[in-house]
Design a protein around this motif. Sequence first.
Motif, PDB file in Angstrom:
ATOM      1  N   PHE A   1       0.830  -1.203   0.000  1.00 55.32           N
ATOM      2  CA  PHE A   1       0.000   0.000   0.000  1.00 55.32           C
ATOM      3  C   PHE A   1       0.870   1.262   0.000  1.00 55.32           C
ATOM      4  CE2 PHE A   1      -2.387   3.351   2.242  1.00 55.32           C
ATOM      5  CZ  PHE A   1      -3.491   3.440   1.414  1.00 55.32           C
ATOM      6  N   ALA A   2       1.931   1.255   0.801  1.00 61.66           N
ATOM      7  CA  ALA A   2       2.809   2.426   0.862  1.00 61.66           C
ATOM      8  C   ALA A   2       3.441   2.707  -0.493  1.00 61.66           C
ATOM      9  CB  ALA A   2       3.889   2.214   1.920  1.00 61.66           C
ATOM     10  N   ARG A   3       3.886   1.659  -1.194  1.00 64.77           N
ATOM     11  CA  ARG A   3       4.468   1.837  -2.530  1.00 64.77           C
ATOM     12  C   ARG A   3       3.428   2.358  -3.511  1.00 64.77           C
ATOM     13  NH1 ARG A   3       6.672  -3.332  -1.541  1.00 64.77           N
ATOM     14  NH2 ARG A   3       5.146  -4.231  -2.987  1.00 64.77           N
ATOM     15  N   ALA A   4       2.198   1.898  -3.369  1.00 61.60           N
ATOM     16  CA  ALA A   4       1.156   2.283  -4.318  1.00 61.60           C
ATOM     17  C   ALA A   4       0.770   3.749  -4.175  1.00 61.60           C
ATOM     18  CB  ALA A   4      -0.075   1.385  -4.119  1.00 61.60           C
ATOM     19  N   VAL A   5       0.663   4.243  -2.946  1.00 60.86           N
ATOM     20  CA  VAL A   5       0.165   5.610  -2.750  1.00 60.86           C
ATOM     21  C   VAL A   5       1.259   6.663  -2.882  1.00 60.86           C
ATOM     22  CG1 VAL A   5      -1.688   4.801  -1.243  1.00 60.86           C
ATOM     23  CG2 VAL A   5       0.463   5.574  -0.231  1.00 60.86           C
ATOM     24  N   ALA A   6       2.520   6.265  -2.776  1.00 62.63           N
ATOM     25  CA  ALA A   6       3.606   7.259  -2.760  1.00 62.63           C
ATOM     26  C   ALA A   6       3.620   8.169  -4.000  1.00 62.63           C
ATOM     27  CB  ALA A   6       4.954   6.558  -2.593  1.00 62.63           C
ATOM     28  N   PRO A   7       3.520   7.636  -5.236  1.00 66.25           N
ATOM     29  CA  PRO A   7       3.526   8.542  -6.394  1.00 66.25           C
ATOM     30  C   PRO A   7       2.358   9.526  -6.397  1.00 66.25           C
ATOM     31  CG  PRO A   7       3.983   6.290  -7.085  1.00 66.25           C
ATOM     32  CD  PRO A   7       3.518   6.226  -5.656  1.00 66.25           C
ATOM     33  N   ALA A   8       1.178   9.069  -5.982  1.00 68.20           N
ATOM     34  CA  ALA A   8       0.030   9.976  -5.921  1.00 68.20           C
ATOM     35  C   ALA A   8       0.250  11.053  -4.871  1.00 68.20           C
ATOM     36  CB  ALA A   8      -1.243   9.186  -5.610  1.00 68.20           C
ATOM     37  N   GLN A   9       0.888  10.705  -3.770  1.00 66.37           N
ATOM     38  CA  GLN A   9       1.191  11.686  -2.726  1.00 66.37           C
ATOM     39  C   GLN A   9       2.176  12.739  -3.232  1.00 66.37           C
ATOM     40  OE1 GLN A   9       2.515   8.939   0.289  1.00 66.37           O
ATOM     41  NE2 GLN A   9       0.543   8.959   1.360  1.00 66.37           N
ATOM     42  N   VAL A  10       3.132  12.305  -4.047  1.00 69.90           N
ATOM     43  CA  VAL A  10       4.103  13.251  -4.614  1.00 69.90           C
ATOM     44  C   VAL A  10       3.395  14.256  -5.520  1.00 69.90           C
ATOM     45  CG1 VAL A  10       6.070  13.479  -6.177  1.00 69.90           C
ATOM     46  CG2 VAL A  10       6.059  11.680  -4.433  1.00 69.90           C
ATOM     47  N   VAL A  11       2.469  13.772  -6.342  1.00 69.83           N
ATOM     48  CA  VAL A  11       1.696  14.672  -7.204  1.00 69.83           C
ATOM     49  C   VAL A  11       0.851  15.620  -6.348  1.00 69.83           C
ATOM     50  CG1 VAL A  11      -0.083  14.801  -8.984  1.00 69.83           C
ATOM     51  CG2 VAL A  11       1.661  13.018  -9.103  1.00 69.83           C
ATOM     52  N   ALA A  12       0.286  15.097  -5.264  1.00 70.80           N
ATOM     53  CA  ALA A  12      -0.533  15.928  -4.379  1.00 70.80           C
ATOM     54  C   ALA A  12       0.291  17.059  -3.768  1.00 70.80           C
ATOM     55  CB  ALA A  12      -1.148  15.069  -3.279  1.00 70.80           C
TER      56      ALA A  12
END
Length: 433
Positions: A274-285
Amino acid sequence: MTQTPVPVPPPNRMRALLSSLSVRVLAALALGLAAGAAVQVWGVPGGAGTTGMIDAVGQLWLNALRMTIVPLVFSLLVVGIATISDAAHTGRLARRALVWFGVLIAAASVYAVLAAYGLLALWPIDAEGGARLLAGIPPAPDNIGAVAPFSEFVKTIAPANVVRAAAEDAILGLVVFAVFFGFALTRLPARLKVPLVTLFEAVSEAMIIVVRWVLLAAPVGVFALAMGVGLSAGVSAAGTLAHYVSIVSLSVIGMILLCYPLAVVAGRVGLAKFARAVAPAQVVAVSTQSSLASLPVMVERAVDELDVSRQTAGLVLPLAVALFRMTSPVANLAVVIYCAHLFGLEPSLGQIGAAMLTAILISIGSVGLPGQISFFASVAPICIAMGVPLEMLPLLLAVEVIPDIFRTVGNVTADLTVARIVSQGEGVAVSVE
Protein backbone atom coordinates in the motif's frame (compact mmCIF):
# COMPACT_ATOMS: atom_id res chain seq x y z
CA MET A 1 -24.12 2.10 -14.48
CA THR A 2 -23.75 5.87 -14.93
CA GLN A 3 -20.70 7.41 -13.34
CA THR A 4 -20.98 10.62 -11.36
CA PRO A 5 -19.38 13.41 -13.38
CA VAL A 6 -16.09 14.69 -12.07
CA PRO A 7 -15.90 18.44 -11.38
CA VAL A 8 -14.09 20.35 -14.08
CA PRO A 9 -10.78 21.69 -12.73
CA PRO A 10 -10.22 25.43 -12.74
CA PRO A 11 -8.29 26.74 -15.72
CA ASN A 12 -4.51 26.73 -15.43
CA ARG A 13 -4.57 30.51 -15.44
CA MET A 14 -6.79 30.59 -12.33
CA ARG A 15 -4.68 27.93 -10.60
CA ALA A 16 -1.53 29.94 -11.31
CA LEU A 17 -3.26 33.08 -10.07
CA LEU A 18 -4.22 31.45 -6.79
CA SER A 19 -0.70 30.05 -6.37
CA SER A 20 0.76 33.50 -6.96
CA LEU A 21 -1.78 34.93 -4.54
CA SER A 22 -0.57 32.58 -1.79
CA VAL A 23 2.95 33.90 -2.20
CA ARG A 24 1.78 37.53 -2.16
CA VAL A 25 -0.39 36.96 0.92
CA LEU A 26 2.50 35.35 2.78
CA ALA A 27 4.70 38.31 1.80
CA ALA A 28 1.98 40.73 2.95
CA LEU A 29 1.79 38.93 6.30
CA ALA A 30 5.55 39.19 6.81
CA LEU A 31 5.66 42.84 5.69
CA GLY A 32 2.67 43.73 7.87
CA LEU A 33 4.22 42.19 10.98
CA ALA A 34 7.53 43.91 10.24
CA ALA A 35 5.85 47.25 9.52
CA GLY A 36 3.86 47.03 12.74
CA ALA A 37 7.00 46.28 14.71
CA ALA A 38 8.77 49.22 13.04
CA VAL A 39 5.89 51.58 13.80
CA GLN A 40 5.97 50.37 17.39
CA VAL A 41 9.57 51.62 17.63
CA TRP A 42 9.69 54.67 15.34
CA GLY A 43 6.08 55.75 14.99
CA VAL A 44 4.10 56.50 11.80
CA PRO A 45 3.24 59.79 10.04
CA GLY A 46 -0.24 60.87 11.08
CA GLY A 47 -0.13 58.93 14.35
CA ALA A 48 -3.38 57.39 15.56
CA GLY A 49 -5.31 58.64 12.53
CA THR A 50 -3.10 56.65 10.15
CA THR A 51 -3.17 53.47 12.23
CA GLY A 52 -6.94 53.82 12.61
CA MET A 53 -7.38 53.99 8.84
CA ILE A 54 -5.16 50.92 8.38
CA ASP A 55 -7.26 49.03 10.94
CA ALA A 56 -10.42 50.10 9.09
CA VAL A 57 -9.05 48.73 5.80
CA GLY A 58 -8.33 45.38 7.45
CA GLN A 59 -11.79 45.24 9.02
CA LEU A 60 -13.41 46.16 5.69
CA TRP A 61 -11.66 43.26 3.98
CA LEU A 62 -12.70 40.88 6.76
CA ASN A 63 -16.33 42.03 6.50
CA ALA A 64 -16.23 41.52 2.73
CA LEU A 65 -15.30 37.89 3.33
CA ARG A 66 -17.92 37.43 6.03
CA MET A 67 -20.77 38.66 3.84
CA THR A 68 -20.39 35.62 1.56
CA ILE A 69 -20.63 32.97 4.30
CA VAL A 70 -24.40 32.43 4.52
CA PRO A 71 -25.29 32.32 0.77
CA LEU A 72 -22.15 30.35 -0.11
CA VAL A 73 -22.53 27.70 2.60
CA PHE A 74 -26.28 27.28 2.05
CA SER A 75 -26.04 26.93 -1.74
CA LEU A 76 -23.03 24.60 -1.60
CA LEU A 77 -24.80 22.29 0.83
CA VAL A 78 -27.99 22.14 -1.25
CA VAL A 79 -26.03 21.29 -4.41
CA GLY A 80 -23.82 18.84 -2.49
CA ILE A 81 -26.81 16.94 -1.08
CA ALA A 82 -28.37 16.73 -4.54
CA THR A 83 -25.08 15.36 -5.91
CA ILE A 84 -24.90 12.70 -3.22
CA SER A 85 -28.48 11.66 -3.97
CA ASP A 86 -27.63 11.32 -7.66
CA ALA A 87 -24.55 9.27 -6.78
CA ALA A 88 -26.59 6.93 -4.61
CA HIS A 89 -28.69 6.03 -7.64
CA THR A 90 -25.68 4.87 -9.67
CA GLY A 91 -25.72 1.42 -8.11
CA ARG A 92 -24.52 -0.81 -5.32
CA LEU A 93 -20.85 0.10 -5.76
CA ALA A 94 -21.57 3.82 -5.37
CA ARG A 95 -23.74 3.23 -2.31
CA ARG A 96 -21.00 1.13 -0.72
CA ALA A 97 -18.51 3.92 -1.36
CA LEU A 98 -20.89 6.53 0.07
CA VAL A 99 -21.33 4.49 3.25
CA TRP A 100 -17.56 4.35 3.72
CA PHE A 101 -17.29 8.09 3.02
CA GLY A 102 -19.85 8.79 5.74
CA VAL A 103 -18.31 6.45 8.31
CA LEU A 104 -14.80 7.79 7.76
CA ILE A 105 -15.84 11.47 7.81
CA ALA A 106 -17.66 10.88 11.12
CA ALA A 107 -14.64 9.02 12.54
CA ALA A 108 -12.33 11.79 11.30
CA SER A 109 -14.32 14.43 13.19
CA VAL A 110 -13.97 12.47 16.45
CA TYR A 111 -10.27 11.98 15.81
CA ALA A 112 -9.89 15.70 15.03
CA VAL A 113 -11.19 16.80 18.43
CA LEU A 114 -9.06 14.25 20.29
CA ALA A 115 -5.95 15.06 18.26
CA ALA A 116 -6.26 18.84 18.53
CA TYR A 117 -6.92 18.85 22.26
CA GLY A 118 -4.20 16.22 22.80
CA LEU A 119 -1.57 18.13 20.82
CA LEU A 120 -2.40 21.40 22.58
CA ALA A 121 -2.16 19.65 25.95
CA LEU A 122 1.28 18.29 25.06
CA TRP A 123 2.45 21.47 23.32
CA PRO A 124 0.37 24.40 24.60
CA ILE A 125 0.22 27.88 23.10
CA ASP A 126 2.77 30.25 24.61
CA ALA A 127 0.62 32.45 26.83
CA GLU A 128 2.65 35.61 26.30
CA GLY A 129 2.96 35.17 22.54
CA GLY A 130 -0.74 34.35 22.20
CA ALA A 131 -1.76 37.38 24.24
CA ARG A 132 0.40 39.67 22.11
CA LEU A 133 -1.03 38.20 18.92
CA LEU A 134 -4.61 38.72 20.11
CA ALA A 135 -3.87 42.29 21.21
CA GLY A 136 -3.38 43.33 17.61
CA ILE A 137 -6.58 41.98 16.05
CA PRO A 138 -9.98 43.72 16.12
CA PRO A 139 -11.94 43.07 19.34
CA ALA A 140 -14.49 40.25 19.23
CA PRO A 141 -18.17 40.88 19.97
CA ASP A 142 -19.04 40.45 23.65
CA ASN A 143 -21.62 37.73 22.98
CA ILE A 144 -19.18 35.45 21.10
CA GLY A 145 -17.77 32.52 23.00
CA ALA A 146 -20.40 32.33 25.72
CA VAL A 147 -20.87 28.76 26.88
CA ALA A 148 -24.48 27.69 26.42
CA PRO A 149 -26.02 24.71 28.24
CA PHE A 150 -26.62 21.55 26.24
CA SER A 151 -30.38 22.17 26.28
CA GLU A 152 -29.82 25.44 24.42
CA PHE A 153 -27.68 23.61 21.87
CA VAL A 154 -30.53 21.16 21.21
CA LYS A 155 -32.93 24.06 20.60
CA THR A 156 -30.65 25.59 17.96
CA ILE A 157 -30.57 22.44 15.79
CA ALA A 158 -33.88 23.38 14.15
CA PRO A 159 -34.24 27.16 13.73
CA ALA A 160 -37.71 28.60 14.30
CA ASN A 161 -36.92 31.41 11.84
CA VAL A 162 -34.39 30.63 9.12
CA VAL A 163 -33.98 34.26 8.08
CA ARG A 164 -33.30 35.29 11.66
CA ALA A 165 -30.86 32.40 12.07
CA ALA A 166 -28.94 33.64 9.02
CA ALA A 167 -28.94 37.23 10.30
CA GLU A 168 -27.71 36.18 13.76
CA ASP A 169 -25.06 33.75 12.47
CA ALA A 170 -26.88 30.76 14.00
CA ILE A 171 -24.95 28.65 11.54
CA LEU A 172 -25.81 25.16 12.84
CA GLY A 173 -29.55 25.69 12.42
CA LEU A 174 -28.94 27.14 8.97
CA VAL A 175 -26.78 24.17 7.96
CA VAL A 176 -29.36 21.68 9.22
CA PHE A 177 -32.11 23.50 7.30
CA ALA A 178 -29.94 23.45 4.15
CA VAL A 179 -29.48 19.68 4.51
CA PHE A 180 -33.22 19.06 4.90
CA PHE A 181 -33.96 21.43 2.03
CA GLY A 182 -31.41 19.63 -0.17
CA PHE A 183 -32.90 16.20 0.57
CA ALA A 184 -36.41 17.58 -0.01
CA LEU A 185 -35.29 18.71 -3.47
CA THR A 186 -34.28 15.15 -4.30
CA ARG A 187 -37.91 14.05 -3.82
CA LEU A 188 -39.25 16.53 -6.35
CA PRO A 189 -39.93 15.58 -9.97
CA ALA A 190 -37.12 16.46 -12.37
CA ARG A 191 -38.98 19.40 -13.89
CA LEU A 192 -39.00 21.10 -10.45
CA LYS A 193 -35.74 19.76 -9.05
CA VAL A 194 -33.41 20.65 -11.90
CA PRO A 195 -34.22 24.40 -12.03
CA LEU A 196 -33.81 24.76 -8.25
CA VAL A 197 -30.51 22.86 -8.13
CA THR A 198 -29.32 24.93 -11.09
CA LEU A 199 -30.35 28.10 -9.24
CA PHE A 200 -28.37 27.21 -6.12
CA GLU A 201 -25.44 26.07 -8.24
CA ALA A 202 -25.50 29.49 -9.90
CA VAL A 203 -25.65 31.20 -6.48
CA SER A 204 -22.65 29.22 -5.24
CA GLU A 205 -20.67 29.97 -8.40
CA ALA A 206 -21.54 33.68 -8.11
CA MET A 207 -20.43 33.71 -4.45
CA ILE A 208 -17.19 31.98 -5.38
CA ILE A 209 -16.55 34.72 -7.93
CA VAL A 210 -17.23 37.34 -5.24
CA VAL A 211 -14.81 35.57 -2.88
CA ARG A 212 -12.17 35.49 -5.61
CA TRP A 213 -12.62 39.23 -6.10
CA VAL A 214 -12.23 39.77 -2.35
CA LEU A 215 -9.16 37.54 -2.32
CA LEU A 216 -7.53 39.68 -4.99
CA ALA A 217 -7.35 42.33 -2.25
CA ALA A 218 -6.05 39.77 0.26
CA PRO A 219 -2.47 41.16 0.28
CA VAL A 220 -3.85 44.58 1.24
CA GLY A 221 -6.27 43.21 3.83
CA VAL A 222 -3.75 40.83 5.38
CA PHE A 223 -1.09 43.57 5.44
CA ALA A 224 -3.48 45.89 7.30
CA LEU A 225 -4.49 43.22 9.83
CA ALA A 226 -0.91 41.99 10.27
CA MET A 227 0.33 45.54 10.84
CA GLY A 228 -2.15 45.88 13.70
CA VAL A 229 -0.83 42.63 15.16
CA GLY A 230 2.76 43.80 14.65
CA LEU A 231 2.02 47.00 16.56
CA SER A 232 1.11 44.96 19.63
CA ALA A 233 3.10 41.76 19.27
CA GLY A 234 6.03 42.71 17.09
CA VAL A 235 7.82 39.89 15.32
CA SER A 236 7.00 37.53 18.23
CA ALA A 237 3.64 36.92 16.51
CA ALA A 238 5.49 34.84 13.93
CA GLY A 239 6.31 32.27 16.62
CA THR A 240 2.64 31.77 17.51
CA LEU A 241 1.71 31.46 13.83
CA ALA A 242 4.46 28.85 13.36
CA HIS A 243 3.07 26.95 16.37
CA TYR A 244 -0.41 27.07 14.81
CA VAL A 245 0.88 25.69 11.50
CA SER A 246 2.63 22.86 13.36
CA ILE A 247 -0.46 21.86 15.38
CA VAL A 248 -2.79 21.79 12.36
CA SER A 249 -0.23 19.99 10.19
CA LEU A 250 0.48 17.37 12.88
CA SER A 251 -3.26 16.72 13.27
CA VAL A 252 -3.55 15.99 9.55
CA ILE A 253 -0.34 13.95 9.46
CA GLY A 254 -1.74 11.74 12.23
CA MET A 255 -4.83 11.09 10.11
CA ILE A 256 -2.65 10.23 7.10
CA LEU A 257 -0.73 7.68 9.16
CA LEU A 258 -4.00 6.09 10.35
CA CYS A 259 -4.98 5.42 6.73
CA TYR A 260 -2.19 2.84 6.44
CA PRO A 261 -3.44 0.39 9.13
CA LEU A 262 -7.00 1.02 7.91
CA ALA A 263 -5.99 -0.10 4.41
CA VAL A 264 -4.21 -3.14 5.84
CA VAL A 265 -7.13 -4.26 8.03
CA ALA A 266 -10.21 -3.23 6.04
CA GLY A 267 -8.60 -3.29 2.60
CA ARG A 268 -6.67 -6.51 3.22
CA VAL A 269 -3.49 -5.30 1.57
CA GLY A 270 0.10 -5.49 2.75
CA LEU A 271 1.51 -2.38 4.41
CA ALA A 272 4.56 -2.19 2.14
CA LYS A 273 2.44 -2.74 -0.98
CA PHE A 274 0.00 0.00 0.00
CA ALA A 275 2.81 2.43 0.86
CA ARG A 276 4.47 1.84 -2.53
CA ALA A 277 1.16 2.28 -4.32
CA VAL A 278 0.16 5.61 -2.75
CA ALA A 279 3.61 7.26 -2.76
CA PRO A 280 3.53 8.54 -6.39
CA ALA A 281 0.03 9.98 -5.92
CA GLN A 282 1.19 11.69 -2.73
CA VAL A 283 4.10 13.25 -4.61
CA VAL A 284 1.70 14.67 -7.20
CA ALA A 285 -0.53 15.93 -4.38
CA VAL A 286 2.39 17.80 -2.80
CA SER A 287 3.40 19.40 -6.08
CA THR A 288 -0.10 20.40 -7.23
CA GLN A 289 -2.05 20.74 -3.93
CA SER A 290 -5.03 19.41 -5.89
CA SER A 291 -6.83 16.10 -5.44
CA LEU A 292 -8.37 16.52 -8.87
CA ALA A 293 -4.96 16.96 -10.50
CA SER A 294 -3.86 13.78 -8.70
CA LEU A 295 -6.83 11.76 -9.99
CA PRO A 296 -5.15 10.23 -13.08
CA VAL A 297 -2.24 8.98 -10.97
CA MET A 298 -4.64 7.66 -8.31
CA VAL A 299 -6.57 5.64 -10.90
CA GLU A 300 -3.34 4.25 -12.38
CA ARG A 301 -1.94 3.23 -8.97
CA ALA A 302 -5.26 1.75 -7.81
CA VAL A 303 -5.53 -0.45 -10.91
CA ASP A 304 -1.88 -1.41 -11.38
CA GLU A 305 -0.67 -1.62 -7.77
CA LEU A 306 -3.71 -2.10 -5.51
CA ASP A 307 -5.51 -4.68 -7.71
CA VAL A 308 -8.64 -2.53 -7.95
CA SER A 309 -10.70 -3.20 -11.06
CA ARG A 310 -10.78 -0.39 -13.58
CA GLN A 311 -14.57 -0.18 -13.26
CA THR A 312 -14.31 0.25 -9.46
CA ALA A 313 -11.45 2.76 -9.69
CA GLY A 314 -13.26 4.65 -12.44
CA LEU A 315 -16.32 5.14 -10.26
CA VAL A 316 -15.04 5.30 -6.67
CA LEU A 317 -12.07 7.63 -7.16
CA PRO A 318 -13.91 10.34 -9.14
CA LEU A 319 -16.75 10.03 -6.62
CA ALA A 320 -14.25 10.46 -3.78
CA VAL A 321 -12.72 13.54 -5.39
CA ALA A 322 -16.18 15.01 -5.90
CA LEU A 323 -17.70 14.23 -2.49
CA PHE A 324 -15.15 12.93 0.01
CA ARG A 325 -12.49 14.97 1.75
CA MET A 326 -11.39 13.25 4.91
CA THR A 327 -8.98 15.98 5.96
CA SER A 328 -11.69 18.64 5.94
CA PRO A 329 -13.08 18.01 9.46
CA VAL A 330 -9.62 17.16 10.78
CA ALA A 331 -7.88 20.36 9.71
CA ASN A 332 -10.88 22.65 10.10
CA LEU A 333 -11.65 21.50 13.63
CA ALA A 334 -7.97 21.80 14.51
CA VAL A 335 -8.04 25.43 13.31
CA VAL A 336 -11.15 26.26 15.35
CA ILE A 337 -9.95 24.49 18.50
CA TYR A 338 -6.62 26.31 18.22
CA CYS A 339 -8.47 29.63 17.97
CA ALA A 340 -10.61 28.70 20.98
CA HIS A 341 -7.46 28.07 23.01
CA LEU A 342 -5.95 31.30 21.74
CA PHE A 343 -8.99 33.29 22.91
CA GLY A 344 -9.02 31.43 26.22
CA LEU A 345 -12.44 29.86 25.54
CA GLU A 346 -13.65 26.55 26.95
CA PRO A 347 -16.45 25.38 24.63
CA SER A 348 -19.16 23.23 26.15
CA LEU A 349 -19.84 19.69 24.97
CA GLY A 350 -22.84 21.08 23.12
CA GLN A 351 -20.69 23.59 21.25
CA ILE A 352 -18.11 20.93 20.41
CA GLY A 353 -20.88 18.66 19.17
CA ALA A 354 -22.30 21.49 17.08
CA ALA A 355 -18.86 22.18 15.63
CA MET A 356 -18.34 18.50 14.76
CA LEU A 357 -21.73 18.24 13.08
CA THR A 358 -21.12 21.46 11.18
CA ALA A 359 -17.66 20.27 10.10
CA ILE A 360 -19.11 17.02 8.76
CA LEU A 361 -21.88 18.73 6.81
CA ILE A 362 -19.66 21.55 5.53
CA SER A 363 -17.18 19.01 4.15
CA ILE A 364 -19.86 17.93 1.67
CA GLY A 365 -20.18 21.33 0.03
CA SER A 366 -16.64 22.67 0.20
CA VAL A 367 -15.01 19.88 -1.81
CA GLY A 368 -13.50 21.11 -5.05
CA LEU A 369 -13.07 24.74 -4.03
CA PRO A 370 -9.61 26.32 -4.25
CA GLY A 371 -7.82 26.31 -0.90
CA GLN A 372 -8.02 30.06 -0.34
CA ILE A 373 -11.79 30.02 -0.85
CA SER A 374 -12.58 26.78 0.99
CA PHE A 375 -10.60 27.84 4.07
CA PHE A 376 -12.88 30.70 5.04
CA ALA A 377 -16.07 29.07 3.73
CA SER A 378 -15.33 25.89 5.72
CA VAL A 379 -13.79 27.23 8.92
CA ALA A 380 -15.97 30.29 9.59
CA PRO A 381 -19.24 28.31 10.06
CA ILE A 382 -17.46 25.93 12.46
CA CYS A 383 -16.09 28.89 14.42
CA ILE A 384 -19.59 30.32 14.71
CA ALA A 385 -21.02 26.96 15.81
CA MET A 386 -18.38 26.66 18.56
CA GLY A 387 -18.68 30.29 19.61
CA VAL A 388 -15.19 31.29 18.46
CA PRO A 389 -14.54 34.77 16.99
CA LEU A 390 -13.60 35.01 13.31
CA GLU A 391 -11.05 37.80 13.67
CA MET A 392 -8.01 35.46 13.56
CA LEU A 393 -9.00 33.74 10.31
CA PRO A 394 -7.52 36.27 7.84
CA LEU A 395 -4.07 35.91 9.43
CA LEU A 396 -4.41 32.13 9.47
CA LEU A 397 -5.48 32.21 5.83
CA ALA A 398 -2.09 33.76 5.05
CA VAL A 399 -0.24 30.68 6.32
CA GLU A 400 -2.79 28.10 5.08
CA VAL A 401 -0.54 27.23 2.14
CA ILE A 402 1.53 24.95 4.41
CA PRO A 403 -1.27 22.92 6.06
CA ASP A 404 -3.01 22.76 2.67
CA ILE A 405 -0.20 20.56 1.37
CA PHE A 406 -0.91 18.00 4.09
CA ARG A 407 -4.66 18.34 3.51
CA THR A 408 -4.23 17.29 -0.12
CA VAL A 409 -1.85 14.43 0.69
CA GLY A 410 -4.34 13.20 3.27
CA ASN A 411 -7.23 13.35 0.81
CA VAL A 412 -5.33 11.40 -1.82
CA THR A 413 -4.25 8.76 0.70
CA ALA A 414 -7.80 8.41 2.04
CA ASP A 415 -9.25 8.18 -1.48
CA LEU A 416 -6.96 5.29 -2.40
CA THR A 417 -7.69 3.63 0.94
CA VAL A 418 -11.43 3.72 0.29
CA ALA A 419 -10.97 2.50 -3.29
CA ARG A 420 -9.11 -0.55 -2.03
CA ILE A 421 -11.66 -1.19 0.74
CA VAL A 422 -14.66 -0.88 -1.59
CA SER A 423 -13.00 -3.20 -4.09
CA GLN A 424 -13.08 -5.99 -1.52
CA GLY A 425 -16.82 -6.29 -2.06
CA GLU A 426 -16.20 -6.87 -5.76
CA GLY A 427 -14.39 -10.17 -5.30
CA VAL A 428 -10.80 -8.94 -5.37
CA ALA A 429 -8.31 -11.42 -4.04
CA VAL A 430 -6.38 -10.67 -0.84
CA SER A 431 -2.93 -9.27 -1.57
CA VAL A 432 -0.34 -9.07 1.21
CA GLU A 433 2.93 -8.72 -0.63
